[in-house]
Design an enzyme around this catalytic site. Structure first.
Site, PDB file in Angstrom:
ATOM      1  N   ARG A  20      -6.953  -0.060  17.430  1.00 42.20           N
ATOM      2  CA  ARG A  20      -7.410   0.310  16.106  1.00 42.20           C
ATOM      3  C   ARG A  20      -8.536  -0.675  15.793  1.00 42.20           C
ATOM      4  O   ARG A  20      -9.495  -0.722  16.550  1.00 42.20           O
ATOM      5  CB  ARG A  20      -6.265   0.313  15.089  1.00 42.20           C
ATOM      6  CG  ARG A  20      -6.546   1.273  13.917  1.00 42.20           C
ATOM      7  CD  ARG A  20      -5.421   1.336  12.910  1.00 42.20           C
ATOM      8  NE  ARG A  20      -5.280   0.090  12.131  1.00 42.20           N
ATOM      9  CZ  ARG A  20      -4.381  -0.087  11.181  1.00 42.20           C
ATOM     10  NH1 ARG A  20      -3.524   0.881  10.885  1.00 42.20           N
ATOM     11  NH2 ARG A  20      -4.317  -1.220  10.515  1.00 42.20           N
TER      12      ARG A  20
ATOM     13  N   LYS B 173       0.813  -1.233   0.000  1.00 41.81           N
ATOM     14  CA  LYS B 173       0.000   0.000   0.000  1.00 41.81           C
ATOM     15  C   LYS B 173       0.835   1.267   0.000  1.00 41.81           C
ATOM     16  O   LYS B 173       0.393   2.285  -0.517  1.00 41.81           O
ATOM     17  CB  LYS B 173      -0.962  -0.008   1.180  1.00 41.81           C
ATOM     18  CG  LYS B 173      -0.281   0.081   2.528  1.00 41.81           C
ATOM     19  CD  LYS B 173      -1.266  -0.191   3.647  1.00 41.81           C
ATOM     20  CE  LYS B 173      -0.571  -0.031   4.990  1.00 41.81           C
ATOM     21  NZ  LYS B 173      -1.320  -0.621   6.089  1.00 41.81           N
TER      22      LYS B 173
HETATM   23  C1  LIG Z   1      -0.519  -1.494   6.571  1.00 40.75           C
HETATM   24  C2  LIG Z   1      -0.942  -2.725   7.210  1.00 40.75           C
HETATM   25  C3  LIG Z   1      -0.040  -3.774   7.358  1.00 40.75           C
HETATM   26  C4  LIG Z   1       1.421  -3.680   6.955  1.00 40.75           C
HETATM   27  O1  LIG Z   1       2.104  -2.831   7.851  1.00 40.75           O
HETATM   28  P1  LIG Z   1       3.686  -2.678   7.813  1.00 40.75           P
HETATM   29  O2  LIG Z   1       4.014  -2.003   9.088  1.00 40.75           O
HETATM   30  O3  LIG Z   1       4.003  -1.851   6.619  1.00 40.75           O
HETATM   31  O4  LIG Z   1       4.258  -4.029   7.723  1.00 40.75           O
HETATM   32  C5  LIG Z   1      -0.505  -4.953   7.917  1.00 40.75           C
HETATM   33  N1  LIG Z   1      -1.782  -5.078   8.325  1.00 40.75           N
HETATM   34  C6  LIG Z   1      -2.677  -4.086   8.217  1.00 40.75           C
HETATM   35  C7  LIG Z   1      -4.065  -4.294   8.697  1.00 40.75           C
HETATM   36  C8  LIG Z   1      -2.288  -2.873   7.655  1.00 40.75           C
HETATM   37  O5  LIG Z   1      -3.182  -1.883   7.553  1.00 40.75           O
END
Ligand SMILES: *Cc1c(COP(=O)(O)O)cnc(C)c1O
Length: 355
Positions: free
Chosen positions: A131, A36
């Site tokens: 969250r 992302k």
């Molecule tokens: C963005 C995200 C991740 C990945 O996070 P990183 O810290 O970049 O590894 C994993 N799970 C969810 C739900 C996310 O929103």
């Protein structure tokens, strides 16, 4: 070439994915590559898959749609629950999504049936980061609702830590997640094949060899892209830290005082800046700003270059100690942290150069 430029070295991303996916595989854990930060750029996605990721995760339906349109046919997981307005699209572009809300899951089920599909859902469990996720004591009853919903299949549970509350994923948190999975399995008589333990913060547990057995998946973005776990931001051994480079161009180079003069009020962002008087020094303005990067997450690769700050479109650097000629058009290179990378990847004014 027009600047600013974000260079993306896919060879390094693939290498990082390979290092991390084999480390996970030793523990029976699959790598879901999270792309992302770069809007699921197809070149990055294919590097992640070639490096051993079994699928791709993104939190935006739109990014997954664009990825599908680029020809990607692998597993795609939506990491953020869609709102009601996006459920129809979500089932078109994602094979699975992370969810905590029965109403959304019911809309996903309706959309999936209408599209002639079954949409897979992972129930998110709140482990203290505050969250997404249902409280542990509600997990069985929400899971039961998901199981009864037509058009969806509950394939597992998951958790996300170290994102909102800064809560560290510990062995105890992971064991609690595994215990919740067992409770659901027993109460509902289902398999729950996926136990999705978390994100790049969980790499800390992996490196410390403290991950309990039973976690089946980690959703990893920052660690594969930037080579760091995210509890202490220490490098993951063997990973590249410089797969991405921001390059920006000098548009003014002048010797000026280091302390502003006149009556001081707010800067462009409503903050009242403070300055140390270091006398008259060389300073360079680069054509990049907060619209393109996060100036606090940009690290000059050249010795003697120090970022003083940025407005929307101007990056102001002290270059007094730089050994070398600087003129308009001189290009400086920077490492990026996640925040700067996210902004550079998102800005339409930053050219992406893939190699
Ligand atoms: C963005 C995200 C991740 C990945 O996070 P990183 O810290 O970049 O590894 C994993 N799970 C969810 C739900 C996310 O929103």
């Amino acid at each position: 070439m027009k600047y600013p430029v974000l260079t993306i070295e896919t060879r390094k991303i693939k290498h990082n994915a390979r290092v991390i996916s084999s480390m996970l595989k030793d523990m029976g854990i699959d790598l879901l590559g999270v792309s992302k930060a770069v809007l699921s750029h197809p070149a990055v996605v294919s590097a992640l898959i070639q490096g051993g990721a079994y699928g791709i995760g993104d939190s935006r339906v739109q990014n997954l749609r664009e990825l599908r349109k680029s020809g990607f046919s692998g597993r795609a997981v939506l990491l953020r629950s869609p709102g009601p307005s996006l459920c129809k699209e979500a089932v078109l572009w994602a094979d699975a999504s992370l969810n905590s809300n029965p109403r959304i899951v019911s809309l996903l089920g309706e959309a999936a049936l209408a599209a002639g599909k079954i949409h897979e859902v992972v129930l998110m469990i709140e482990l203290g980061d505050l969250r997404e996720g249902v409280m542990v004591e509600d997990a069985v009853s929400v899971a039961r609702e998901f199981v009864r919903t037509r058009g969806v299949r509950l394939i597992g549970i998951g958790a996300n830590l170290a994102c909102f509350g800064g809560v560290v994923p510990t062995r105890e948190k992971m064991e609690l997640l595994l215990e919740v999975a067992d409770r659901i399995r027993k109460a509902l008589g289902i398999t729950l094949a996926v136990i999705s333990g978390g994100n790049s913060a969980n790499m800390r547990l992996m490196l410390d060899k403290d991950m309990p057995e039973g976690i089946t998946e980690l959703r990893i973005g920052e660690a594969v892209l930037l080579g760091r776990e995210t509890v202490n931001r220490s490098p993951v051994p063997g990973c590249y830290l410089d797969a991405f480079t921001l390059k920006a161009e000098v548009i003014e180079i002048l010797r000026k005082p280091t302390k502003p003069w006149g009556e001081i009020s707010q800067d462009a962002f409503g903050e009242v800046p403070t300055f140390e008087d270091r006398g008259v020094r060389w300073r360079a303005i680069l054509a990049a700003g907060r619209q393109d990067i996060d100036p606090t997450g940009l690290y000059p690769r050249s010795h003697g270059v120090r970022i003083l700050g940025a407005s929307s479109d101007h990056l102001v650097c002290d270059v007094e100690d730089y050994q070398g000629n600087i003129t308009t058009g001189t290009i400086f290179e920077f490492d990026l942290n996640y925040s700067a990378l996210l902004r550079a990847a998102t800005s339409p004014h930053v050219e992406k150069v893939v190699s």
